[in-house]
Design a protein around this motif. Sequence first.
Motif, mmCIF file in Angstrom:
data_model
loop_
_atom_site.group_PDB
_atom_site.id
_atom_site.type_symbol
_atom_site.label_atom_id
_atom_site.label_comp_id
_atom_site.label_asym_id
_atom_site.label_seq_id
_atom_site.Cartn_x
_atom_site.Cartn_y
_atom_site.Cartn_z
ATOM 1 N N ALA A 137 0.775 -1.279 0.034
ATOM 2 C CA ALA A 137 0.040 -0.114 -0.002
ATOM 3 C C ALA A 137 0.759 1.092 -0.175
ATOM 4 C CB ALA A 137 -0.949 -0.074 1.167
ATOM 5 N N VAL A 138 0.238 2.480 -0.261
ATOM 6 C CA VAL A 138 0.880 3.615 -0.229
ATOM 7 C C VAL A 138 -0.087 4.699 1.064
ATOM 8 C CG1 VAL A 138 1.740 3.526 -2.587
ATOM 9 C CG2 VAL A 138 -0.644 4.512 -2.010
ATOM 10 N N ASP A 139 0.568 5.751 1.221
ATOM 11 C CA ASP A 139 0.311 6.613 2.145
ATOM 12 C C ASP A 139 -0.587 7.659 1.377
ATOM 13 O OD1 ASP A 139 2.021 8.520 1.080
ATOM 14 O OD2 ASP A 139 3.354 8.362 2.842
ATOM 15 N N GLU A 140 -1.261 8.808 1.962
ATOM 16 C CA GLU A 140 -1.905 9.810 0.951
ATOM 17 C C GLU A 140 -1.343 10.523 0.204
ATOM 18 O OE1 GLU A 140 -5.091 11.592 4.376
ATOM 19 O OE2 GLU A 140 -3.110 10.980 5.202
ATOM 20 N N ASP A 149 -1.816 2.208 9.571
ATOM 21 C CA ASP A 149 -2.742 3.535 9.845
ATOM 22 C C ASP A 149 -2.484 4.181 8.695
ATOM 23 O OD1 ASP A 149 -3.790 3.049 12.241
ATOM 24 O OD2 ASP A 149 -1.786 3.232 12.980
ATOM 25 N N ALA A 150 -1.259 4.627 8.366
ATOM 26 C CA ALA A 150 -0.991 5.333 7.057
ATOM 27 C C ALA A 150 -1.748 4.789 5.501
ATOM 28 C CB ALA A 150 0.378 5.615 6.777
ATOM 29 N N ALA A 151 -1.703 3.393 5.595
ATOM 30 C CA ALA A 151 -2.071 2.506 4.418
ATOM 31 C C ALA A 151 -3.662 2.839 4.236
ATOM 32 C CB ALA A 151 -1.691 1.073 4.442
ATOM 33 N N LEU A 152 -4.185 2.596 5.497
ATOM 34 C CA LEU A 152 -5.683 2.865 5.552
ATOM 35 C C LEU A 152 -6.111 4.271 4.901
ATOM 36 C CD1 LEU A 152 -6.387 0.514 8.715
ATOM 37 C CD2 LEU A 152 -7.205 0.302 6.425
ATOM 38 N N ARG A 153 -5.388 5.255 5.699
ATOM 39 C CA ARG A 153 -5.796 6.571 5.047
ATOM 40 C C ARG A 153 -5.234 6.852 3.493
ATOM 41 N NH1 ARG A 153 -3.250 7.794 10.315
ATOM 42 N NH2 ARG A 153 -1.306 8.382 8.951
ATOM 43 N N GLY A 154 -4.451 6.082 3.151
ATOM 44 C CA GLY A 154 -3.772 5.945 1.597
ATOM 45 C C GLY A 154 -4.731 4.961 0.548
#
Length: 279
Positions: A137-140, A149-154
Amino acid sequence: GPGAMSSYVELGPSLVTLDGHFGFGPVTAVDACHRATELARRTGVGVVLVRHSNHLGMLAYYLERIARAGDVAIVLSTTEAVARPAGGVERLLGSNPIGVAFPADPPFVLDMSTTATSVGALLHAQRHGEPIPPGWAVDELGQSTEDPDAALRGALNPFGGVKGYGLSLAVALMSGALTGTATGPRVHGVLDTRLVSTKGEVFLVLDPRRLPWGDEVSARATAYLAEVRRSSPVDPAHPVLIPGDRGRVRASLARGQDRLRLTAQLWAELNRRADGRFD
C-alpha cells in the motif's frame, strides 16, 4: 430486505439480468448460479448480470458449486474504491475480484482480488500493532508505507504493477459499466453497511458437455493439475500447490475436528453482533 426475491429479465437465449431487490447477497448469488447454469444447459452458455444486490462474500463458494456440477465459470465482481491506479494517488479501483471455476477432481477454483492485499489484512495488522510488507500500500501522498494506519488513509496497490491495474480496470468495466451499476468511487455497500449497495456482478457459466470432446474435459484438467502438483519443488518440504489446495486442507481439518479456530477477539465481536450491537 427480508423476504426480497430475485427477479429476471431475459435479454436473449443466453443472457439475463437479475435484480436482487437488495436482498441478502449470498442468496442472490446462489440464484445467479442456478440461473446461469440453467441457461448453459439450454444453450451451452449462460450469462447473468446481477444488479441491486448486496455483498456476496467470497466467490470461491459459488465457483466450487458450479465446478462440482461439471461446468466452467467466470465470475467478476467489484468493491468500494480501495486501490490506486498505477502511477496515481487517488482511490479509484475496487479490490475487484476475479473467479474462475473448472470441473476437475478436486475442482479447480481460482478466487483472487486484483489488489496486492486486502483491506482486511491492513485492519488485522493495525489491530495487532504490526507493520505491513512494502509493496502492499501507499500513504496519502502515494509513497510506499509499512504503517497500516497510513495505508488505511492512503490506498492499496494493484498486484503486479500495471498488469494487476489493467485487470482491475477490466473487471470494473465488466461488473460495473456492463451491468449498468457503479464504477470506482461510486461503488458502495461492501465495506460500508450504511450506504445502499451500488455494485454489480457478472456470472458466466459454460457447459462443456456440449463439446464433441466434452467427456474428456474434466479428466484432462485433473491430469494436468496432477502433473503440476507432482512437478519438482524448489524445496522438497514445500510441494507445488494449485490455488485452493491449502484452503481445502484447512477445511477438511476443521470438518474432522468439528470445530474452527477463532481468536478470542473475533469470538467477542461475533457475539456482540449477534446481540445486535454494531458499534
